[in-house]
Enzyme design. Structure first.
Site, short mmCIF file in Angstrom:
data_model
loop_
_atom_site.label_atom_id
_atom_site.label_comp_id
_atom_site.label_asym_id
_atom_site.label_seq_id
_atom_site.Cartn_x
_atom_site.Cartn_y
_atom_site.Cartn_z
N ASP A 265 -12.84 -33.19 34.41
CA ASP A 265 -12.71 -34.47 35.11
C ASP A 265 -11.85 -34.31 36.36
OD1 ASP A 265 -13.29 -37.15 35.49
OD2 ASP A 265 -11.65 -37.87 34.23
N GLY B 276 -8.16 -46.17 31.97
CA GLY B 276 -9.19 -46.69 31.09
C GLY B 276 -8.78 -46.81 29.64
#
Length: 305
Positions: free
Chosen positions: A164, A52
């Protein structure tokens, strides 16, 4: 991937076939980093993955000849001081938690506007790719989950919460005929007693693997990572995540819905292991088992499998 419209010269990120402005077929631009030497010592040779906020390249130290991986922050984010700080903090978090099952980051550099981290060059595949081939047998799953849990327990003991954990951030290294899991990407980790870079009400992470307390904007803790580990284990054993749908739908389901029973979806999973995974998915952090309890059950699975 960067694309160019040869007619109007507009540039785009990501794969696309035609220019939305004039309909001309797009052509792929060469990667400007390939062949460059960053910080006078790392020659960039190949792009091996994109995410990302950047990409990972295979590179070679020009003096030592050693192959390394460079994690490069996308130029779109290099003007954002918070993104740059978060990127550099990943290196600090990893070096604080040094562990054989956590990827090693041993340099941080900048070459012009290019900001990068230097990491071990790992060979193998992500856990996500392994899961894509189908559910994992209980014994193999336990073998992979034990070192991951040990790495998280070590990080937690030092005040570092990953925030995460997901199959994409676990790499299965092929080393001498063995598979060694390594935890990746501490880019949004919480580090105790460091100034936090997340604004009030801002939730970073991947909704499918995110614990209820983070979705509600509450403080994260070791149990938060263990919830994400539970989602990962559920997917390893069954081939499916407990909750799916759009990001908005998934976040609501994590908070409000009971997960489907793993024993029903994967009846070959030993009852103790299935119960452990379901307990990791408890809505309240205090109701989840500790890392020590997780390791006990996983090790018992190996002895009984």
């Amino acid at each position: 991937m960067r694309m160019l419209c040869p007619r109007c010269q507009a540039r785009y990120k990501g794969p696309a076939d035609c220019c939305p402005l004039d309909g001309a077929a797009l052509v792929e631009l060469p990667d400007p980093l390939l062949g460059r030497v960053l910080a006078d010592r790392y020659r960039v040779e190949e792009c091996v993955g994109r995410g990302g906020i950047g990409a990972v390249y295979r590179a070679r130290h020009v003096q030592l000849g050693r192959e390394v991986a460079l994690k490069v922050l996308d130029e779109a984010f290099t003007s954002d001081p918070v993104q740059v700080q978060r990127f550099v903090r990943e290196a600090r978090a990893v070096n604080l938690t040094r562990h054989p099952n956590i990827v090693d980051i041993y340099d941080v550099g900048q070459s012009g506007a290019t900001v990068f981290l230097v990491m071990d060059l790992l060979r193998g595949e992500t856990l996500a790719r392994r899961i894509a081939r189908g559910p994992i047998e209980p014994r193999e799953a336990a073998e992979r989950l034990i070192p991951i849990t040990e790495a998280l327990a070590h990080a937690h003991s030092l005040g570092v919460i990953h925030r995460d954990i997901k199959p994409e951030n676990i790499f299965l290294c092929a080393e001498g005929g063995r598979v060694t899991p390594r935890v990746l990407d501490f880019g949004i980790a919480y580090v105790h007693q460091e100034v936090q870079l997340t604004a009030t009400g801002q939730v970073l992470g991947t909704p499918v693997y995110m614990c209820p307390e983070r979705i509600k904007g509450q403080a994260c803790m070791a149990a938060s990572d263990l919830y994400s580990l539970g989602v990962t284990a559920f997917e390893m054993l069954s081939g499916a995540v407990p909750f799916d749908g759009t990001s908005a739908v998934v976040t609501v389901r994590h908070v409000r819905e009971a997960p489907p029973d793993l024993g029903d979806l994967a009846p070959r999973v030993p009852p103790a292991l299935a119960a452990l995974v379901m307990n990791l998915l408890a809505k309240e952090p205090f109701a989840r088992p500790s890392s020590a309890r997780v390791l006990n059950v996983l090790r018992q699975t190996l002895t009984e499998a």
